[in-house]
Motif scaffolding. Structure first.
Motif, mmCIF file in Angstrom:
data_model
loop_
_atom_site.group_PDB
_atom_site.id
_atom_site.type_symbol
_atom_site.label_atom_id
_atom_site.label_comp_id
_atom_site.label_asym_id
_atom_site.label_seq_id
_atom_site.Cartn_x
_atom_site.Cartn_y
_atom_site.Cartn_z
ATOM 1 N N THR A 3 -80.564 31.996 -9.141
ATOM 2 C CA THR A 3 -80.468 31.737 -8.092
ATOM 3 C C THR A 3 -80.236 30.153 -7.621
ATOM 4 O O THR A 3 -79.579 30.075 -6.251
ATOM 5 C CB THR A 3 -82.089 31.825 -7.149
ATOM 6 N N LYS A 4 -80.158 29.215 -8.388
ATOM 7 C CA LYS A 4 -79.698 27.817 -8.266
ATOM 8 C C LYS A 4 -78.789 27.444 -9.567
ATOM 9 O O LYS A 4 -79.246 27.998 -10.628
ATOM 10 C CB LYS A 4 -80.733 26.910 -7.861
ATOM 11 N N SER A 5 -78.021 26.459 -9.359
ATOM 12 C CA SER A 5 -77.263 25.771 -10.569
ATOM 13 C C SER A 5 -77.443 24.333 -10.594
ATOM 14 O O SER A 5 -78.432 23.702 -9.599
ATOM 15 C CB SER A 5 -75.839 26.073 -10.480
ATOM 16 N N LYS A 6 -76.873 23.712 -11.462
ATOM 17 C CA LYS A 6 -76.927 22.334 -11.604
ATOM 18 C C LYS A 6 -75.981 21.631 -10.357
ATOM 19 O O LYS A 6 -76.531 20.642 -9.542
ATOM 20 C CB LYS A 6 -76.066 21.555 -12.668
ATOM 21 N N LYS A 7 -75.315 22.241 -9.693
ATOM 22 C CA LYS A 7 -74.334 21.573 -8.675
ATOM 23 C C LYS A 7 -75.013 21.874 -7.274
ATOM 24 O O LYS A 7 -75.325 20.932 -6.604
ATOM 25 C CB LYS A 7 -72.906 22.617 -8.729
ATOM 26 N N THR A 8 -75.664 22.990 -7.068
ATOM 27 C CA THR A 8 -76.506 23.261 -5.804
ATOM 28 C C THR A 8 -77.919 22.906 -5.828
ATOM 29 O O THR A 8 -78.536 22.658 -4.835
ATOM 30 C CB THR A 8 -76.226 24.725 -5.663
ATOM 31 N N LYS A 9 -78.286 22.407 -6.964
ATOM 32 C CA LYS A 9 -79.936 22.254 -7.049
ATOM 33 C C LYS A 9 -80.754 23.070 -6.262
ATOM 34 O O LYS A 9 -80.723 24.314 -6.538
ATOM 35 C CB LYS A 9 -80.098 20.516 -6.801
ATOM 36 N N SER A 10 -81.798 22.565 -5.598
ATOM 37 C CA SER A 10 -82.853 23.439 -4.963
ATOM 38 C C SER A 10 -82.268 24.072 -3.900
ATOM 39 O O SER A 10 -82.929 25.015 -3.357
ATOM 40 C CB SER A 10 -84.008 22.376 -4.622
ATOM 41 N N ALA A 11 -81.010 23.756 -3.261
ATOM 42 C CA ALA A 11 -80.288 24.515 -2.206
ATOM 43 C C ALA A 11 -79.837 25.853 -2.565
ATOM 44 O O ALA A 11 -79.367 26.406 -1.645
ATOM 45 C CB ALA A 11 -79.446 23.625 -1.369
ATOM 46 N N GLY A 12 -79.676 25.971 -3.872
ATOM 47 C CA GLY A 12 -79.024 26.985 -4.198
ATOM 48 C C GLY A 12 -79.762 28.438 -3.853
ATOM 49 O O GLY A 12 -79.091 29.612 -3.853
ATOM 50 N N ARG A 13 -80.997 28.525 -3.349
ATOM 51 C CA ARG A 13 -81.587 29.627 -2.676
ATOM 52 C C ARG A 13 -80.937 30.040 -1.302
ATOM 53 O O ARG A 13 -81.342 31.156 -1.100
ATOM 54 C CB ARG A 13 -83.378 29.175 -2.507
ATOM 55 N N PHE A 14 -80.247 29.333 -0.907
ATOM 56 C CA PHE A 14 -79.657 29.513 0.558
ATOM 57 C C PHE A 14 -78.333 30.036 0.258
ATOM 58 O O PHE A 14 -77.752 30.780 1.416
ATOM 59 C CB PHE A 14 -79.496 28.344 1.500
ATOM 60 N N GLY A 15 -77.739 30.121 -0.807
ATOM 61 C CA GLY A 15 -76.502 30.980 -1.097
ATOM 62 C C GLY A 15 -75.253 30.040 -0.488
ATOM 63 O O GLY A 15 -75.153 28.892 -0.515
ATOM 64 N N ALA A 16 -74.475 30.928 0.394
ATOM 65 C CA ALA A 16 -73.239 30.322 1.015
ATOM 66 C C ALA A 16 -73.406 29.932 2.415
ATOM 67 O O ALA A 16 -72.615 29.459 3.109
ATOM 68 C CB ALA A 16 -72.247 31.295 0.867
ATOM 69 N N ARG A 17 -74.776 30.116 2.666
ATOM 70 C CA ARG A 17 -74.969 30.056 4.383
ATOM 71 C C ARG A 17 -75.385 28.462 4.720
ATOM 72 O O ARG A 17 -75.640 27.806 3.691
ATOM 73 C CB ARG A 17 -76.437 30.811 4.556
ATOM 74 N N TYR A 18 -75.155 28.185 5.766
ATOM 75 C CA TYR A 18 -75.472 26.906 6.542
ATOM 76 C C TYR A 18 -74.706 25.628 6.230
ATOM 77 O O TYR A 18 -74.781 24.709 6.927
ATOM 78 C CB TYR A 18 -76.918 26.579 6.207
ATOM 79 N N GLY A 19 -73.729 25.779 5.389
ATOM 80 C CA GLY A 19 -72.518 24.856 5.145
ATOM 81 C C GLY A 19 -73.260 23.665 4.054
ATOM 82 O O GLY A 19 -74.302 23.651 4.029
ATOM 83 N N ARG A 65 -72.831 20.174 3.822
ATOM 84 C CA ARG A 65 -73.567 19.181 4.358
ATOM 85 C C ARG A 65 -75.012 19.186 4.619
ATOM 86 O O ARG A 65 -75.911 18.543 4.016
ATOM 87 C CB ARG A 65 -72.870 18.517 5.475
ATOM 88 N N VAL A 66 -75.490 20.425 5.298
ATOM 89 C CA VAL A 66 -76.894 20.791 5.641
ATOM 90 C C VAL A 66 -77.404 20.923 4.336
ATOM 91 O O VAL A 66 -78.725 20.444 4.002
ATOM 92 C CB VAL A 66 -76.823 21.742 6.437
ATOM 93 N N ARG A 67 -76.966 21.627 3.260
ATOM 94 C CA ARG A 67 -77.759 21.942 2.034
ATOM 95 C C ARG A 67 -77.815 20.751 1.308
ATOM 96 O O ARG A 67 -78.888 20.423 0.558
ATOM 97 C CB ARG A 67 -76.851 23.020 1.257
ATOM 98 N N ASN A 68 -76.772 19.869 1.076
ATOM 99 C CA ASN A 68 -77.076 18.562 0.518
ATOM 100 C C ASN A 68 -78.079 17.563 1.084
ATOM 101 O O ASN A 68 -79.022 16.807 0.305
ATOM 102 C CB ASN A 68 -75.602 17.745 0.630
ATOM 103 N N LYS A 69 -78.257 17.589 2.502
ATOM 104 C CA LYS A 69 -79.208 16.694 3.076
ATOM 105 C C LYS A 69 -80.772 17.346 2.475
ATOM 106 O O LYS A 69 -81.597 16.551 2.359
ATOM 107 C CB LYS A 69 -79.124 16.784 4.528
ATOM 108 N N ILE A 70 -80.875 18.694 2.498
ATOM 109 C CA ILE A 70 -82.140 19.380 2.077
ATOM 110 C C ILE A 70 -82.432 18.945 0.658
ATOM 111 O O ILE A 70 -83.787 18.604 0.452
ATOM 112 C CB ILE A 70 -82.011 20.836 2.348
ATOM 113 N N VAL A 71 -81.404 19.096 -0.017
ATOM 114 C CA VAL A 71 -81.553 18.602 -1.453
ATOM 115 C C VAL A 71 -82.158 17.118 -1.516
ATOM 116 O O VAL A 71 -83.062 17.095 -2.472
ATOM 117 C CB VAL A 71 -80.297 18.853 -2.324
#
Length: 72
Positions: A3-19, A21-27
């Protein structure tokens, strides 16, 4: 499938949704919030977040309210 990888970290659970920038802020917020923080009373690293704005220091056994995600 993971569900997540090194690149997406904990935001990998969102998949391709939300953009991106938003996923990076959450991480960045989640990394700060899961670290042990410095206690304002005893000054040692031992404070963990219990819930929104509730913090507990394991060293001096104090429970206090402060910032929501991480201590400054």
């Amino acid at each position: 499938m993971p569900t997540k990888s090194k690149k997406t970290k904990s935001a990998g659970r969102f998949g391709a949704r939300y953009g991106k920038r938003v996923r990076n802020k959450i991480v960045s917020v989640e990394i700060k919030q899961k670290k042990k923080q410095k206690c304002p009373y005893c000054g040692k690293l031992g404070v963990k977040r219990l819930s929104k704005g509730i913090w507990h220091c394991k060293k001096c056994n104090k429970k206090f309210a402060s910032n929501t995600y991480y201590l400054d």
